[in-house]
Design an enzyme around this catalytic site. Structure first.
Site, short mmCIF file in Angstrom:
data_model
loop_
_atom_site.label_atom_id
_atom_site.label_comp_id
_atom_site.label_asym_id
_atom_site.label_seq_id
_atom_site.Cartn_x
_atom_site.Cartn_y
_atom_site.Cartn_z
N SER A 1 0.94 4.49 -3.47
CA SER A 1 1.69 5.99 -3.55
C SER A 1 2.40 6.31 -4.95
CB SER A 1 2.69 6.04 -2.24
OG SER A 1 1.95 6.12 -1.11
N GLU B 1 2.79 12.91 1.15
CA GLU B 1 3.78 12.87 0.16
C GLU B 1 3.15 13.71 -1.20
OE1 GLU B 1 5.08 8.19 0.85
OE2 GLU B 1 3.76 8.60 -0.72
N ALA C 1 0.88 -1.24 -0.12
CA ALA C 1 0.03 0.22 -0.09
C ALA C 1 0.80 1.20 -0.12
CB ALA C 1 -0.80 0.01 1.28
N GLU D 1 3.33 0.66 -3.86
CA GLU D 1 2.40 0.90 -5.18
C GLU D 1 1.45 1.84 -5.33
OE1 GLU D 1 2.89 -0.73 -8.02
OE2 GLU D 1 4.88 -1.80 -7.19
N CYS E 1 -8.01 3.51 5.40
CA CYS E 1 -6.53 3.58 5.08
C CYS E 1 -5.66 4.12 6.27
CB CYS E 1 -6.14 4.20 3.83
SG CYS E 1 -4.36 4.44 3.63
#
Length: 400
Positions: free
Chosen positions: A242, A358, A237, A240, A349
């Protein structure tokens, strides 16, 4: 209106994935039949939920079991179901027990520290791209290094071993790009990788997620299989998803360049812009991981029988006209945006704050450094990764 044909429920998925387009049938179903039957690529028929309210009800209802969906006869879009022991394949009480352990690594202090490191990394990568001169590739220069470095920092994976991890990652998240044998081999490879890391790190614990898992393992709070498979779930999670989202957001802004210009000129729009892009971008190329009803449940006036499989398409729900005004229009000034981009309910999440950070750091640095940034050619020429759960450009060539 029921979207069916004489041979039974329509085959799912509905067609080839094209860039960030959402197949029109999803929106037709959201409007007219938010809970409908489809025939899945593996395991037979399932219910597909496309309406916002219906998705939220489904995600909040503990009568839909993620663990039961690890059975091989479960209708699904992937060649293999999830393995048991992963947070995504757990139900209460196991889910709550392990989520509490993992949440320790996502404390606000940890995320804040990571945000500072993110900015230094993004600055360095963009320095390299600028010094090399145009053209550049935002996938190689931004979308890959940022989440890889963050997962290295958060998880405690030695940076020099990132290549071994990445060797398995694309295969792990395949729908049609790899065979079930290749996917199984990648899963075994990742489990071996994590077991080796746990053994190496036992005498050298710190504040990272791997240390948290080792401490919980040694305290008897979770089994080795749970530690390994939960770790893999967080790795995948955090990496991939992000990577794909940074690539997709960059593509969206540059393929509709007035949006990029808008952000460059008004950085105050950054937070609502990120929420809007989380809403509008259909990250998954197909619907969700499946769950199975543990008893009869009614959603949206439709009776779902015990044992039946259910999936949902979040991106359709996030364009539901009952909730979002002008849902197909990208509006960075949208006042109400209760999107489901990070899920809902007990599986919400854990890394949502890290993912937002990010995206924000990447976009702030990119728009400030390269206000004239643009694609090197037509958006239609950008290559995309085929046959994976998450859609993303394979490369994003840019100039300035």
């Amino acid at each position: 209106m029921t979207v069916t044909d004489s041979a039974g429920p329509p085959k799912y998925p509905f067609g080839t994935v094209v860039r960030l387009d959402l197949h029109r049938r999803y929106l037709e179903l959201c409007r007219n039949e938010p809970v409908s039957r489809v025939t899945m690529p593996y395991g037979g028929e399932a219910w597909l939920i496309t309406g916002y309210h219906e998705i939220k009800q489904f995600l909040a209802d503990p009568r839909f079991s993620s663990h039961a969906a690890t059975a091989h006869d479960t209708a699904r879009v992937t060649p293999l179901p999830l393995r048991p022991g992963n947070l995504l394949s757990m139900d209460p009480p196991d889910h709550g027990r392990i989520r509490k352990v993992v949440a320790h690594a996502f404390r606000p202090r940890i995320v804040s520290q990571l945000a500072d490191r993110m900015r230094a990394l993004v600055t360095a990568e963009l320095d390299t791209m600028e010094n090399a001169g145009p053209p550049g590739d935002l996938v190689q220069r931004l979308a890959i290094p940022l989440p890889v470095r963050m997962i290295v920092e958060l998880f405690g994976v030695p940076y020099e071993e990132r290549a071994e991890f990445r060797r398995f990652s694309d295969v792990f998240v395949a729908t049609s790009a790899h065979t079930k044998e290749e996917i199984d081999e990648a899963r075994d490879g990742l489990e071996t990788f994590l077991r080796k890391l746990i053994a190496k790190r036992r005498g050298n614990l710190s504040d990272d997620l791997l240390s948290v898992l080792i401490e919980a393992l040694d305290a008897g709070q979770l089994s080795e299989t749970e530690a390994v498979r939960t770790g893999i779930g967080v790795l995948m999670a955090g990496h991939e998803t992000s990577l794909s989202m940074i690539s997709n957001v960059s593509f969206l802004l540059l393929s509709q360049r007035d949006l990029f210009v808008q952000l460059s000129h008004d950085p105050a729009l950054m937070d609502p812009a990120i929420e809007e892009m989380l809403r509008i971008i259909p990250l998954r190329s197909v619907g969700s991981f499946p769950r199975r009803a543990s008893e009869d449940v009614e959603i949206g006036g439709v009776l779902i029988r015990r044992g039946e499989t259910v999936i949902f398409q979040r991106a359709a729900g996030d364009r539901d006209e009952r909730v979002f005004e002008t849902p197909d229009t990208i509006r960075f000034d949208r006042e109400s945006n209760p999107h489901l981009g990070f899920g809902h309910g007990m599986h919400f999440c854990l890394g949502a704050s890290l993912a937002r950070a990010e995206l924000k750091v990447a976009l702030e640095e990119l728009t400030a450094r390269f206000p004239t940034l643009r694609l090197t050619g037509p958006a239609e020429d950008v290559p995309w990764k085929p046959g994976l759960i998450a859609r993303a450009p394979a490369a994003l060539p840019v100039t300035w």
